[in-house]
Design a protein around this motif. Structure first.
Motif, PDB file in Angstrom:
ATOM      1  N   ASN A  77     -37.383 -19.566  -4.541  1.00  0.00           N
ATOM      2  CA  ASN A  77     -37.678 -18.779  -5.747  1.00  0.00           C
ATOM      3  C   ASN A  77     -39.033 -18.076  -5.685  1.00  0.00           C
ATOM      4  OD1 ASN A  77     -38.975 -21.286  -5.992  1.00  0.00           O
ATOM      5  ND2 ASN A  77     -39.032 -21.129  -8.213  1.00  0.00           N
ATOM      6  N   GLU A  78     -39.805 -18.301  -4.636  1.00  0.00           N
ATOM      7  CA  GLU A  78     -41.097 -17.635  -4.462  1.00  0.00           C
ATOM      8  C   GLU A  78     -41.127 -16.705  -3.256  1.00  0.00           C
ATOM      9  OE1 GLU A  78     -44.110 -20.615  -4.160  1.00  0.00           O
ATOM     10  OE2 GLU A  78     -43.845 -21.297  -6.213  1.00  0.00           O
ATOM     11  N   LEU A  79     -40.058 -16.675  -2.504  1.00  0.00           N
ATOM     12  CA  LEU A  79     -40.043 -16.007  -1.205  1.00  0.00           C
ATOM     13  C   LEU A  79     -40.518 -14.557  -1.266  1.00  0.00           C
ATOM     14  CD1 LEU A  79     -39.234 -16.364   1.807  1.00  0.00           C
ATOM     15  CD2 LEU A  79     -37.014 -15.392   1.174  1.00  0.00           C
ATOM     16  N   GLU A  80     -39.920 -13.753  -2.120  1.00  0.00           N
ATOM     17  CA  GLU A  80     -40.270 -12.335  -2.179  1.00  0.00           C
ATOM     18  C   GLU A  80     -41.722 -12.129  -2.591  1.00  0.00           C
ATOM     19  OE1 GLU A  80     -35.873 -12.788  -2.630  1.00  0.00           O
ATOM     20  OE2 GLU A  80     -37.624 -13.770  -3.505  1.00  0.00           O
ATOM     21  N   TRP A  81     -42.199 -12.904  -3.533  1.00  0.00           N
ATOM     22  CA  TRP A  81     -43.592 -12.773  -3.980  1.00  0.00           C
ATOM     23  C   TRP A  81     -44.557 -13.152  -2.871  1.00  0.00           C
ATOM     24  CZ3 TRP A  81     -39.610 -13.760  -7.145  1.00  0.00           C
ATOM     25  CH2 TRP A  81     -39.529 -12.998  -8.303  1.00  0.00           C
ATOM     26  N   ARG A  82     -44.212 -14.147  -2.079  1.00  0.00           N
ATOM     27  CA  ARG A  82     -45.116 -14.631  -1.033  1.00  0.00           C
ATOM     28  C   ARG A  82     -45.105 -13.778   0.226  1.00  0.00           C
ATOM     29  NH1 ARG A  82     -48.290 -17.154  -4.253  1.00  0.00           N
ATOM     30  NH2 ARG A  82     -47.496 -19.080  -5.105  1.00  0.00           N
ATOM     31  N   ARG A  86     -47.326  -6.015   0.091  1.00  0.00           N
ATOM     32  CA  ARG A  86     -48.045  -5.270  -0.946  1.00  0.00           C
ATOM     33  C   ARG A  86     -48.215  -6.080  -2.221  1.00  0.00           C
ATOM     34  NH1 ARG A  86     -44.967   0.348  -1.180  1.00  0.00           N
ATOM     35  NH2 ARG A  86     -45.381  -0.158  -3.338  1.00  0.00           N
ATOM     36  N   GLY A  87     -47.687  -7.288  -2.248  1.00  0.00           N
ATOM     37  CA  GLY A  87     -47.714  -8.088  -3.465  1.00  0.00           C
ATOM     38  C   GLY A  87     -49.035  -8.791  -3.702  1.00  0.00           C
ATOM     39  N   SER A  88     -49.362  -8.978  -4.954  1.00  0.00           N
ATOM     40  CA  SER A  88     -50.617  -9.642  -5.305  1.00  0.00           C
ATOM     41  C   SER A  88     -50.573 -11.141  -5.053  1.00  0.00           C
ATOM     42  CB  SER A  88     -50.949  -9.365  -6.776  1.00  0.00           C
ATOM     43  OG  SER A  88     -49.916  -9.854  -7.616  1.00  0.00           O
ATOM     44  N   HIS A  89     -49.392 -11.719  -4.864  1.00  0.00           N
ATOM     45  CA  HIS A  89     -49.259 -13.156  -4.621  1.00  0.00           C
ATOM     46  C   HIS A  89     -48.848 -13.465  -3.183  1.00  0.00           C
ATOM     47  CE1 HIS A  89     -49.834 -14.074  -8.825  1.00  0.00           C
ATOM     48  NE2 HIS A  89     -48.968 -13.132  -9.128  1.00  0.00           N
ATOM     49  N   ARG A  90     -49.022 -12.498  -2.298  1.00  0.00           N
ATOM     50  CA  ARG A  90     -48.602 -12.682  -0.908  1.00  0.00           C
ATOM     51  C   ARG A  90     -49.451 -13.736  -0.207  1.00  0.00           C
ATOM     52  NH1 ARG A  90     -51.550  -8.200  -1.218  1.00  0.00           N
ATOM     53  NH2 ARG A  90     -53.362  -8.004   0.122  1.00  0.00           N
ATOM     54  N   LEU A  91     -48.829 -14.335   0.793  1.00  0.00           N
ATOM     55  CA  LEU A  91     -49.530 -15.281   1.653  1.00  0.00           C
ATOM     56  C   LEU A  91     -50.291 -14.518   2.737  1.00  0.00           C
ATOM     57  CD1 LEU A  91     -46.641 -17.860   2.027  1.00  0.00           C
ATOM     58  CD2 LEU A  91     -48.780 -18.192   0.795  1.00  0.00           C
ATOM     59  N   PRO A  92     -51.316 -15.109   3.315  1.00  0.00           N
ATOM     60  CA  PRO A  92     -52.068 -14.428   4.383  1.00  0.00           C
ATOM     61  C   PRO A  92     -51.180 -14.026   5.557  1.00  0.00           C
ATOM     62  CG  PRO A  92     -53.216 -16.417   3.680  1.00  0.00           C
ATOM     63  CD  PRO A  92     -51.887 -16.411   2.978  1.00  0.00           C
ATOM     64  N   GLU A  93     -50.102 -14.764   5.777  1.00  0.00           N
ATOM     65  CA  GLU A  93     -49.200 -14.472   6.888  1.00  0.00           C
ATOM     66  C   GLU A  93     -48.386 -13.199   6.654  1.00  0.00           C
ATOM     67  OE1 GLU A  93     -49.954 -18.893   6.823  1.00  0.00           O
ATOM     68  OE2 GLU A  93     -49.501 -17.371   5.318  1.00  0.00           O
ATOM     69  N   ALA A  94     -48.306 -12.720   5.423  1.00  0.00           N
ATOM     70  CA  ALA A  94     -47.543 -11.512   5.086  1.00  0.00           C
ATOM     71  C   ALA A  94     -48.384 -10.293   5.432  1.00  0.00           C
ATOM     72  CB  ALA A  94     -47.152 -11.519   3.614  1.00  0.00           C
TER      73      ALA A  94
END
Length: 148
Positions: A77-82, A86-94
């Motif tokens: 349920n968090e995959l797309e956000w992480r 370009r997302g504000s909640h992305r992980l450093p790996e993105a």
């Protein structure tokens, strides 16, 4: 907009009878859009630094069956956000839209739908693991017990 509830059904109506596809047909369509990977290929891509392994299994399965060393755990349920670069909640790996992501669920079904969603975000190299975690384990690839 006519409000009839039939907008866009042509795209989804393979039966020709106005009904939406069932899950088996949907999976077939989704999987036709990208090459899936087998366990050894995913492992080799990760080891060479060419892929990010992303485990979307829920906690109870990870606790029961173990973890793939080096895989990033991201709840479905968090995959797309992480992973949205370009997302504000992305992980450093993105790091970008060219990132090769291998999505791993338990048996390779939910990961296919998750991969389609990543493609819609522009992650065109995203794929999933045929057979999921169970295929990884069956191939004798590394698995560790969940941290206590």
């Amino acid at each position: 907009m006519s409000g009839t509830g039939t907008e866009g059904t042509e795209e989804h109506d393979a039966q020709g009878d106005g009904r939406p596809p069932g899950i088996d047909e949907l999976l077939e369509r989704v999987r036709a859009g990208y090459p899936r990977v087998e366990a050894q290929e995913a492992y080799d891509a990760w080891r060479s630094g060419d892929a990010l392994l992303v485990d979307i299994r829920y906690a109870a399965l990870r606790e029961r069956d173990g973890l793939i060393p080096g895989a990033l755990v991201v709840e479905r349920n968090e995959l797309e956000w992480r992973l949205d670069p370009r997302g504000s909640h992305r992980l450093p790996e993105a790091t970008g839209h060219d990132l090769r992501v291998v999505v791993i669920c338990n048996e390779g079904y939910a990961s296919s739908l998750a991969t389609e969603s990543l493609h819609r975000l522009g992650l065109h190299r995203a794929t999933d693991l045929v057979g999921g975690f169970q295929a990884w384990r069956a191939a004798g690839l590394p698995v560790t017990t969940a941290a206590a």
